[in-house]
Design a protein around this motif. Structure first.
Motif, PDB file in Angstrom:
ATOM      1  N   TYR A 276       0.858  -1.189   0.000  1.00 46.90           N
ATOM      2  CA  TYR A 276       0.000   0.000   0.000  1.00 46.90           C
ATOM      3  C   TYR A 276       0.885   1.225   0.000  1.00 46.90           C
ATOM      4  N   VAL A 277       0.460   2.262  -0.696  1.00 47.59           N
ATOM      5  CA  VAL A 277       1.077   3.576  -0.565  1.00 47.59           C
ATOM      6  C   VAL A 277       0.351   4.248   0.593  1.00 47.59           C
ATOM      7  N   SER A 278       1.108   4.725   1.554  1.00 45.61           N
ATOM      8  CA  SER A 278       0.507   5.320   2.734  1.00 45.61           C
ATOM      9  C   SER A 278       0.013   6.732   2.418  1.00 45.61           C
ATOM     10  N   ASN A 279      -1.295   6.883   2.395  1.00 40.49           N
ATOM     11  CA  ASN A 279      -1.901   8.208   2.238  1.00 40.49           C
ATOM     12  C   ASN A 279      -3.279   8.157   2.895  1.00 40.49           C
ATOM     13  N   ASP A 280      -3.924   9.292   2.971  1.00 39.42           N
ATOM     14  CA  ASP A 280      -5.219   9.361   3.668  1.00 39.42           C
ATOM     15  C   ASP A 280      -6.277   8.463   3.031  1.00 39.42           C
ATOM     16  N   LYS A 281      -6.275   8.395   1.704  1.00 41.70           N
ATOM     17  CA  LYS A 281      -7.265   7.576   1.006  1.00 41.70           C
ATOM     18  C   LYS A 281      -7.087   6.093   1.362  1.00 41.70           C
ATOM     19  N   MET A 282      -5.841   5.619   1.387  1.00 41.07           N
ATOM     20  CA  MET A 282      -5.590   4.208   1.725  1.00 41.07           C
ATOM     21  C   MET A 282      -5.904   3.931   3.195  1.00 41.07           C
ATOM     22  N   LYS A 283      -5.645   4.902   4.036  1.00 40.77           N
ATOM     23  CA  LYS A 283      -5.978   4.721   5.453  1.00 40.77           C
ATOM     24  C   LYS A 283      -7.491   4.583   5.637  1.00 40.77           C
ATOM     25  N   ARG A 284      -8.262   5.409   4.923  1.00 44.27           N
ATOM     26  CA  ARG A 284      -9.726   5.298   5.006  1.00 44.27           C
ATOM     27  C   ARG A 284     -10.193   3.954   4.454  1.00 44.27           C
ATOM     28  N   PHE A 285      -9.604   3.549   3.341  1.00 48.63           N
ATOM     29  CA  PHE A 285      -9.972   2.265   2.741  1.00 48.63           C
ATOM     30  C   PHE A 285      -9.672   1.113   3.703  1.00 48.63           C
ATOM     31  N   THR A 286      -8.485   1.119   4.285  1.00 49.53           N
ATOM     32  CA  THR A 286      -8.088   0.046   5.210  1.00 49.53           C
ATOM     33  C   THR A 286      -9.002   0.017   6.427  1.00 49.53           C
ATOM     34  N   LYS A 287      -9.363   1.180   6.950  1.00 54.12           N
ATOM     35  CA  LYS A 287     -10.299   1.226   8.083  1.00 54.12           C
ATOM     36  C   LYS A 287     -11.651   0.639   7.699  1.00 54.12           C
ATOM     37  N   GLU A 288     -12.065   0.884   6.454  1.00 54.26           N
ATOM     38  CA  GLU A 288     -13.344   0.335   6.010  1.00 54.26           C
ATOM     39  C   GLU A 288     -13.269  -1.190   5.856  1.00 54.26           C
ATOM     40  N   VAL A 289     -12.129  -1.707   5.393  1.00 57.81           N
ATOM     41  CA  VAL A 289     -11.952  -3.165   5.307  1.00 57.81           C
ATOM     42  C   VAL A 289     -12.092  -3.769   6.704  1.00 57.81           C
ATOM     43  N   VAL A 290     -11.428  -3.173   7.669  1.00 56.10           N
ATOM     44  CA  VAL A 290     -11.500  -3.663   9.055  1.00 56.10           C
ATOM     45  C   VAL A 290     -12.924  -3.546   9.584  1.00 56.10           C
ATOM     46  N   SER A 291     -13.605  -2.471   9.235  1.00 53.81           N
ATOM     47  CA  SER A 291     -14.982  -2.285   9.676  1.00 53.81           C
ATOM     48  C   SER A 291     -15.905  -3.381   9.121  1.00 53.81           C
ATOM     49  N   VAL A 292     -15.730  -3.720   7.864  1.00 57.19           N
ATOM     50  CA  VAL A 292     -16.529  -4.801   7.261  1.00 57.19           C
ATOM     51  C   VAL A 292     -16.299  -6.107   8.023  1.00 57.19           C
ATOM     52  N   GLN A 293     -15.045  -6.367   8.358  1.00 54.42           N
ATOM     53  CA  GLN A 293     -14.736  -7.582   9.119  1.00 54.42           C
ATOM     54  C   GLN A 293     -15.423  -7.560  10.479  1.00 54.42           C
ATOM     55  N   LYS A 294     -15.325  -6.452  11.176  1.00 46.46           N
ATOM     56  CA  LYS A 294     -15.927  -6.353  12.512  1.00 46.46           C
ATOM     57  C   LYS A 294     -17.442  -6.489  12.445  1.00 46.46           C
ATOM     58  N   LEU A 295     -18.062  -5.837  11.479  1.00 48.55           N
ATOM     59  CA  LEU A 295     -19.516  -5.901  11.350  1.00 48.55           C
ATOM     60  C   LEU A 295     -20.006  -7.315  11.017  1.00 48.55           C
ATOM     61  N   SER A 296     -19.160  -8.087  10.364  1.00 49.56           N
ATOM     62  CA  SER A 296     -19.554  -9.458  10.010  1.00 49.56           C
ATOM     63  C   SER A 296     -19.479 -10.402  11.201  1.00 49.56           C
ATOM     64  N   MET A 297     -18.922  -9.923  12.299  1.00 52.97           N
ATOM     65  CA  MET A 297     -18.769 -10.723  13.518  1.00 52.97           C
ATOM     66  C   MET A 297     -18.062 -12.051  13.248  1.00 52.97           C
ATOM     67  N   GLY A 298     -16.973 -11.957  12.483  1.00 53.82           N
ATOM     68  CA  GLY A 298     -16.139 -13.134  12.257  1.00 53.82           C
ATOM     69  C   GLY A 298     -16.509 -13.973  11.050  1.00 53.82           C
TER      70      GLY A 298
END
Length: 138
Positions: free
Chosen positions: A15-37
């Protein structure tokens, strides 16, 4: 790295570290958390990459499969034939993603059998594994 039918493989990415990638990565993690595993990071990432929200916002490039094959393509199966026939020229391969096999010893055995395992040393009471392959400029 492209993982055949599964899209991008989250085990080998840059990943290139920038604000857009940070938001994207947070959203990936959010999808995982919302799926409850029920959804791990690879399906979450690939679903978001293909979504309207993200598909046109990110510059995503897959590595060439012949130089960066996933282990599923590279390692011969029990029939000694690849499950997905690629014309892999071993000397052209830069990185082989070896995480599809389960168990550390199975992975080590695969590396050793293919002569990709070059050194194993002990440092400070811990076993440190070094896997190196000389890369020639292409």
């Amino acid at each position: 790295q492209i993982d055949w039918k599964a899209g991008f493989n989250t085990g080998f990415m840059l990943y290139v570290s920038n604000d857009k990638m940070k938001r994207f990565t947070k959203e990936v993690v959010s999808v995982q958390k919302l799926s409850m595993g029920t959804v791990n990071n690879q399906p979450a990432l690939n679903t978001l990459l293909s979504s309207r929200r993200w598909s046109s916002k990110l510059n995503v490039i897959g590595l060439p499969e012949l130089k960066f094959p996933c282990g599923y393509h590279y390692w011969p199966q029990s029939t000694n034939k690849r499950l997905h026939p690629l014309d892999i020229v071993e000397s052209d391969v830069v990185v082989i993603h070896n995480n599809w096999a389960t168990g550390l010893q199975n992975k080590i055995d695969r590396w050793q059998n293919k002569k990709h395992w070059l050194a194993q040393v002990r440092e400070g009471g811990k076993e440190i594994f070094h896997v190196e392959k000389e890369l020639k400029s292409r």
